[in-house]
Design an enzyme around this catalytic site. Structure first.
Site, PDB file in Angstrom:
ATOM      1  N   HIS A   3       7.344 -11.532 -18.588  1.00 29.22           N
ATOM      2  CA  HIS A   3       6.110 -11.514 -17.792  1.00 29.22           C
ATOM      3  C   HIS A   3       6.430 -11.534 -16.300  1.00 29.22           C
ATOM      4  CE1 HIS A   3       2.754 -12.660 -20.790  1.00 29.22           C
ATOM      5  NE2 HIS A   3       3.616 -11.830 -21.319  1.00 29.22           N
ATOM      6  N   TYR A  55      -5.057 -18.160 -16.197  1.00 24.40           N
ATOM      7  CA  TYR A  55      -5.411 -19.552 -15.908  1.00 24.40           C
ATOM      8  C   TYR A  55      -6.785 -19.515 -15.227  1.00 24.40           C
ATOM      9  CZ  TYR A  55      -0.526 -21.017 -16.666  1.00 24.40           C
ATOM     10  OH  TYR A  55       0.713 -21.285 -17.205  1.00 24.40           O
ATOM     11  N   PRO A 102       0.848 -29.900 -19.388  1.00 27.56           N
ATOM     12  CA  PRO A 102       1.354 -28.570 -19.731  1.00 27.56           C
ATOM     13  C   PRO A 102       0.935 -27.448 -18.773  1.00 27.56           C
ATOM     14  CG  PRO A 102      -0.426 -29.214 -21.220  1.00 27.56           C
ATOM     15  CD  PRO A 102      -0.131 -30.398 -20.374  1.00 27.56           C
ATOM     16  N   LYS A 115       6.278 -26.584 -17.688  1.00 24.84           N
ATOM     17  CA  LYS A 115       7.608 -27.032 -17.253  1.00 24.84           C
ATOM     18  C   LYS A 115       8.363 -27.890 -18.272  1.00 24.84           C
ATOM     19  CE  LYS A 115       7.816 -24.956 -13.552  1.00 24.84           C
ATOM     20  NZ  LYS A 115       8.635 -23.781 -13.652  1.00 24.84           N
ATOM     21  N   TYR A 150       6.692 -21.702 -10.375  1.00 31.26           N
ATOM     22  CA  TYR A 150       6.413 -21.292 -11.758  1.00 31.26           C
ATOM     23  C   TYR A 150       7.650 -20.667 -12.391  1.00 31.26           C
ATOM     24  CZ  TYR A 150       3.429 -19.886 -15.656  1.00 31.26           C
ATOM     25  OH  TYR A 150       2.853 -19.763 -16.896  1.00 31.26           O
TER      26      TYR A 150
HETATM   27  C1  PHB Z   1       1.524 -21.783 -24.115  1.00 25.75           C
HETATM   28  O1  PHB Z   1       1.651 -20.574 -24.353  1.00 25.75           O
HETATM   29  O2  PHB Z   1       1.478 -22.624 -25.026  1.00 25.75           O
HETATM   30  C2  PHB Z   1       1.413 -22.246 -22.709  1.00 25.75           C
HETATM   31  C3  PHB Z   1       1.590 -21.333 -21.680  1.00 25.75           C
HETATM   32  C4  PHB Z   1       1.470 -21.747 -20.385  1.00 25.75           C
HETATM   33  C5  PHB Z   1       1.171 -23.057 -20.085  1.00 25.75           C
HETATM   34  C6  PHB Z   1       1.014 -23.976 -21.112  1.00 25.75           C
HETATM   35  C7  PHB Z   1       1.129 -23.579 -22.433  1.00 25.75           C
HETATM   36  O3  PHB Z   1       1.021 -23.432 -18.793  1.00 25.75           O
END
Ligand code: PHB
Ligand code: APR
Length: 401
Positions: free
Chosen positions: A72, A201, A295, A299, A387
């Site tokens: 990505h 997000y 989450p 990280k 990130y």
């Molecule tokens: C996930 O795919 O489970 C996931 C992805 C990004 C995040 C948290 C969880 O920030």
């Protein structure tokens, strides 16, 4: 039984450490409380930084990741019912991330360790660790119906947030710093194609939502929910309706997610925690045993991989040169990176979620920060660098003198 490094816990931290030590010619034993099926099915996050991918490749566990992992080059931020893309390579000089589930990382590492590695015992619960300050620590564990003993040169607690090894560091020298958050995540796995080809997000008046994925046919989706939420109060249709509402934009009115069978549903609490120092005598802490993050910044797994990479290098250095210099620096080296990730995870979490006590001032600050990321390459680069993660070996800079 005797080994050089006794590893408590067979999550990603313990398993990756065992592989890296094996490759450096250092023997270890991994003791895991749960059975193999349980460890391989536990649902966790799925974003890998470049440094984590490098560590997995170095451990010999990169083949399936290289075949099936999804590269990505950015994420989408949704707010004010609009979308802004953060372009990672453009903002960071070429860095990117991989989408590859932690469960798959764990399966790959277990298969390798069992086929070509030191002992990895399942259903082996560590009960006590004694002699942390002596040259021969002793680990007592329950396995096959009886108590057994493992003596070793070093113990590494990779036993997660609820583990016992952290308790070996005496309270007089141990400090834990914590934050809890007034919301949780409701997470689902669904047999539905990803909403979009990158993660989304979303900040919305109804709360946070995240659209992630596991493969081209499986979605991983999250909704902010109140603490104490019972997943039974969220039938599938309610979840899909809420995702539609939180991900809606004015640029595509009437847009809806493609729905599919929901195959897993659970509520995850959010917490930040750091325990210092990450070492006492011959006992080291790594991964969730020492620190956890909410989450939102993805990280947790990356920090665990960074800790054990630093630790494996330090054991190899000791083995080759007889110098304990890197082992002595372990806690400080890791904590620099840990605090950076703690800050970033806190920043992402508080920028994107709606606090139940939130007022217009708080919302104004959140939207101003999001606007800033959308309009300033400096602000966007700050997010992108965090990130995608720092390369290992580059300490988060401190004062130079
Ligand atoms: C996930 O795919 O489970 C996931 C992805 C990004 C995040 C948290 C969880 O920030
Ligand atoms: N004896 C043996 N094993 C134990 C004990 C014990 N007393 N206590 C806990 N364990 C095992 C757990 O069963 C678990 O498999 O330790 C393992 C810890 O694994 P994780 O919780 O996955 O922690 P870690 O390896 O540090 O990985 C960090 O996990 O929580 C996520 O987001 C986090 O992705 C990050 C990753």
């Amino acid at each position: 039984m005797h080994t050089t490094v006794a590893i408590v816990g067979g999550g990603p931290a313990g398993l990756l450490l065992a592989r890296l030590l094996h490759n450096a010619g250092i023997d270890s034993v991994v003791l895991e409380r749960r059975d193999r099926a349980y460890v391989e099915q536990r649902q966790r996050a799925g974003i890998l930084e470049q440094a984590t991918v490098d560590a997995l490749r170095a451990a010999g566990a990169g083949a399936r990741l290289d075949r099936e992992g999804l590269v990505h080059d950015g994420i989408e931020l949704r707010f004010r019912r609009r979308t802004h893309r953060v372009d990672f390579p453009a903002l960071t000089g070429g860095r990117r991330v991989w989408v590859y589930a932690q469960t798959e990382v764990v399966k790959d590492l277990i298969a390798l360790q069992l086929s070509d590695g030191g002992p990895l015992l399942f259903d082996a619960e560590v009960l006590t660790v004694e002699g942390a300050a002596t040259p021969r620590p002793v680990v007592r564990y329950a396995h096959e119906g009886r108590e057994q003993t493992l003596t070793c040169d070093y113990v590494v607690g990779c036993d997660g947030f609820h583990g016992i090894v952290r308790g070996v560091v005496p309270e007089s020298v141990r400090t834990t710093h914590e934050r809890t958050y007034p919301y949780s995540w409701l997470g689902i796995l669904a047999e539905a194609p990803p909403v979009y080809d990158e993660l989304i997000y979303a900040h919305s008046e109804r709360g946070f939502a995240l659209a992630s994925m596991r493969s081209p046919t499986v979605s991983r989706l999250y909704l902010q929910v109140p603490n104490g939420t019972d997943p039974a109060d969220w039938p599938d249709e309610r979840i899909w309706d809420e995702l539609d509402a939180r991900l809606a934009t004015d640029t595509e009115p009437g847009w809806r997610l493609e729905r599919g069978a929901v195959t897993a549903k659970s509520v995850l609490p959010m917490r930040s925690s750091v325990t210092e120092p990450m070492r006492h005598g011959r006992v080291f802490l790594a991964g969730d045993a020492a620190h956890i993050v909410p989450p939102t910044g993805a990280k947790g797994l990356n920090l665990a991989a960074a800790d054990v990479t630093v630790l494996a290098r330090a054991f190899a250095h000791l083995d080759r040169t007889g110098s304990a210099e890197l082992l002595d620096a372990y806690s400080d080296t890791c904590l620099r990176r840990v605090w950076r990730a703690e800050h970033f995870s806190y920043f992402m979490t508080t920028m994107l979620h709606t606090d139940p006590a939130q007022d217009g001032f708080d919302t104004g600050l959140q939207l101003s920060q999001l606007d800033r990321i959308a309009t300033s390459p400096h602000a966007a680069a700050e997010l992108a660098e965090n990130y995608t993660g720092l390369p290992l070996g580059v300490p988060a800079a401190g004062p130079s003198s």
